[in-house]
Design a protein around this motif. Structure first.
Motif, mmCIF file in Angstrom:
data_model
loop_
_atom_site.group_PDB
_atom_site.id
_atom_site.type_symbol
_atom_site.label_atom_id
_atom_site.label_comp_id
_atom_site.label_asym_id
_atom_site.label_seq_id
_atom_site.Cartn_x
_atom_site.Cartn_y
_atom_site.Cartn_z
ATOM 1 N N GLN A 94 0.836 -1.197 0.000
ATOM 2 C CA GLN A 94 0.000 0.000 0.000
ATOM 3 C C GLN A 94 0.871 1.248 0.000
ATOM 4 O O GLN A 94 1.022 1.925 1.016
ATOM 5 N N ILE A 95 1.425 1.567 -1.151
ATOM 6 C CA ILE A 95 2.306 2.722 -1.290
ATOM 7 C C ILE A 95 1.573 3.817 -2.069
ATOM 8 O O ILE A 95 1.054 3.561 -3.152
ATOM 9 N N PHE A 96 1.526 5.007 -1.505
ATOM 10 C CA PHE A 96 0.937 6.175 -2.161
ATOM 11 C C PHE A 96 2.082 7.011 -2.713
ATOM 12 O O PHE A 96 2.897 7.535 -1.957
ATOM 13 N N LYS A 97 2.156 7.102 -4.036
ATOM 14 C CA LYS A 97 3.199 7.907 -4.679
ATOM 15 C C LYS A 97 2.638 9.287 -4.967
ATOM 16 O O LYS A 97 1.499 9.410 -5.411
ATOM 17 N N PHE A 98 3.465 10.306 -4.729
ATOM 18 C CA PHE A 98 2.999 11.675 -4.885
ATOM 19 C C PHE A 98 4.100 12.573 -5.421
ATOM 20 O O PHE A 98 5.276 12.210 -5.427
ATOM 21 N N SER A 99 3.702 13.751 -5.870
ATOM 22 C CA SER A 99 4.621 14.783 -6.333
ATOM 23 C C SER A 99 4.405 16.031 -5.488
ATOM 24 O O SER A 99 3.373 16.173 -4.831
ATOM 25 N N VAL A 100 5.389 16.918 -5.521
ATOM 26 C CA VAL A 100 5.290 18.194 -4.811
ATOM 27 C C VAL A 100 5.733 19.287 -5.774
ATOM 28 O O VAL A 100 6.782 19.173 -6.403
ATOM 29 N N SER A 101 4.944 20.318 -5.892
ATOM 30 C CA SER A 101 5.304 21.445 -6.737
ATOM 31 C C SER A 101 6.566 22.113 -6.200
ATOM 32 O O SER A 101 6.708 22.310 -4.991
ATOM 33 N N SER A 102 7.478 22.467 -7.076
ATOM 34 C CA SER A 102 8.723 23.129 -6.667
ATOM 35 C C SER A 102 8.452 24.479 -6.007
ATOM 36 O O SER A 102 9.303 25.010 -5.295
ATOM 37 N N LYS A 103 7.274 25.045 -6.238
ATOM 38 C CA LYS A 103 6.902 26.326 -5.627
ATOM 39 C C LYS A 103 6.591 26.178 -4.136
ATOM 40 O O LYS A 103 6.575 27.160 -3.407
ATOM 41 N N ARG A 104 6.330 24.963 -3.692
ATOM 42 C CA ARG A 104 5.938 24.694 -2.305
ATOM 43 C C ARG A 104 7.155 24.390 -1.440
ATOM 44 O O ARG A 104 7.330 23.276 -0.947
ATOM 45 N N LYS A 105 8.006 25.387 -1.236
ATOM 46 C CA LYS A 105 9.244 25.190 -0.463
ATOM 47 C C LYS A 105 8.946 24.776 0.973
ATOM 48 O O LYS A 105 9.659 23.957 1.540
ATOM 49 N N ASP A 106 7.891 25.328 1.586
ATOM 50 C CA ASP A 106 7.556 24.977 2.959
ATOM 51 C C ASP A 106 7.173 23.507 3.075
ATOM 52 O O ASP A 106 7.564 22.821 4.017
#
Length: 121
Positions: free
Chosen positions: A62-74
């Motif tokens: 049960q692995i949830f793969k995700f991305s993060v926008s480079s704009k979201r530094k916090d």
């Protein structure tokens, strides 16, 4: 003839701009997932993106793969700090993605440290 060519080019440009605006601004769904943060990485050769994985079960199935926008530094900083910890992730699911955004359609908007339900402290 020039008039028809101008109209055709204008319609094509408006269609492309509308498609990108729709994909960028309209999320398919929003949600929350909890689990152990097992990976956060900055990957890519030409277009670097932030990618991660969240384990939602005892087994690795049960692995949830995700991305993060480079704009979201916090968010990126919190994910780095909470590596290996039990976290709650708020996310937006997009209709599609582009290679310069990330590998998945799931984009993290907020990260919170949570108490693991597996350990009673």
């Amino acid at each position: 003839m020039k008039k028809y060519l101008f109209i055709a080019v204008t319609v094509i440009i408006l269609a492309v701009v509308s498609y990108f605006a729709f994909v960028y601004y309209v999320p398919y769904s929003e949600g929350v997932r909890s689990g152990e943060l097992i990976k956060i990485s900055h990957k890519g050769v030409v277009m670097k993106t932030w990618e991660g994985e969240l384990s939602q079960g005892i087994t690795g199935a049960q692995i949830f793969k995700f991305s993060v926008s480079s704009k979201r530094k916090d968010v990126i900083d919190k994910l780095k700090e909470y590596q290996g910890a039990y976290v709650k992730l708020n996310y937006e699911e997009r209709y599609t993605t582009f290679s310069w955004w990330g590998d998945t359609k799931y984009f993290i908007t907020e990260v919170k440290l949570e108490k693991s339900p597996h350990f009673n402290n």
